[in-house]
Design a protein around this motif. Structure first.
Motif, mmCIF file in Angstrom:
data_model
loop_
_atom_site.group_PDB
_atom_site.id
_atom_site.type_symbol
_atom_site.label_atom_id
_atom_site.label_comp_id
_atom_site.label_asym_id
_atom_site.label_seq_id
_atom_site.Cartn_x
_atom_site.Cartn_y
_atom_site.Cartn_z
ATOM 1 N N ILE A 1 9.432 10.995 2.273
ATOM 2 C CA ILE A 1 8.282 10.090 2.173
ATOM 3 C C ILE A 1 7.003 10.776 2.665
ATOM 4 N N ALA A 2 7.044 11.260 3.898
ATOM 5 C CA ALA A 2 5.870 11.894 4.520
ATOM 6 C C ALA A 2 6.034 13.405 4.425
ATOM 7 N N ASN B 1 -1.462 10.441 -0.052
ATOM 8 C CA ASN B 1 -0.219 10.914 -0.668
ATOM 9 C C ASN B 1 0.463 11.909 0.258
ATOM 10 N N LYS C 1 1.229 4.270 4.816
ATOM 11 C CA LYS C 1 0.670 5.331 3.984
ATOM 12 C C LYS C 1 -0.820 5.500 4.259
ATOM 13 N N LYS C 2 -1.216 6.741 4.543
ATOM 14 C CA LYS C 2 -2.627 7.064 4.764
ATOM 15 C C LYS C 2 -3.203 7.842 3.592
ATOM 16 N N PHE D 1 1.738 9.895 6.277
ATOM 17 C CA PHE D 1 2.117 8.585 6.789
ATOM 18 C C PHE D 1 1.996 8.522 8.294
ATOM 19 N N ARG E 1 0.830 -1.219 0.000
ATOM 20 C CA ARG E 1 0.000 0.000 0.000
ATOM 21 C C ARG E 1 0.862 1.266 0.000
ATOM 22 N N GLY E 2 2.142 1.102 -0.300
ATOM 23 C CA GLY E 2 3.016 2.267 -0.412
ATOM 24 C C GLY E 2 3.771 2.623 0.850
ATOM 25 N N GLY E 3 3.780 1.723 1.830
ATOM 26 C CA GLY E 3 4.465 1.997 3.081
ATOM 27 C C GLY E 3 5.864 1.417 3.131
#
Length: 157
Positions: free
Chosen positions: A105-106, A71, A68-69, A74, A46-48
């Protein structure tokens, strides 16, 4: 200490470390069981991201994930250190490592959810730039019944 990226061969370590600390302090919730039982599906796919720390004997003694929550948004989650490795600054070293990766990332928001019983962890989070945040609690705090603390990374240590 050595830091390692997630690989499927480390999934059992992710579950072992998280199960140990959660069961010692709380009750595993269904969301915990899902995530720690299948980190590939619930975090990585899921992109984490998930990282591990190994001690000098090459034993995996800690882990931390960014889930990931949305775009650029996080949740720092499932951060744990084996009981046998606590008190050796393993958690601090791991969190510092993760925070070197997090800004790229975040880039909008990095937050975490925890419980007031996790006093040592909260102190570490505050020390490394997390601040208590009511908006994060309102938006994400319902994910865990044990959650009574929500914090957002300010980047200011």
């Amino acid at each position: 200490m050595q830091f390692l990226d997630f690989s499927p061969s480390l999934a059992a370590d992710f579950e072992r470390i998280n199960r140990e600390w959660i069961e010692a302090m709380f009750v595993l919730e269904p969301i915990d069981e899902q995530v720690i039982g299948d980190p590939q599906t619930f975090i990585i796919d899921r992109g984490g991201y998930i990282w591990f720390v190994a001690n000098d004997a090459k034993e995996i003694v800690g882990t931390c994930a960014l889930m990931k929550k949305a775009n650029g948004v996080f949740e720092l989650t499932k951060m744990g250190v084996c009981a046998t490795a606590r008190g050796n600054k393993v958690g601090e070293a791991l969190l510092r490592y993760v925070l070197t990766k997090a800004p790229v990332i975040a880039f909008d928001t990095l937050f975490l959810l925890t419980n007031t019983r996790c006093e040592a962890a909260i102190h570490l989070y505050e020390k490394l730039g997390f601040r208590h945040d009511n908006a994060i609690m309102e938006t994400y705090g319902g994910a865990y019944s044990r959650c009574d603390v929500a914090m957002r990374y300010s980047g200011n240590v």
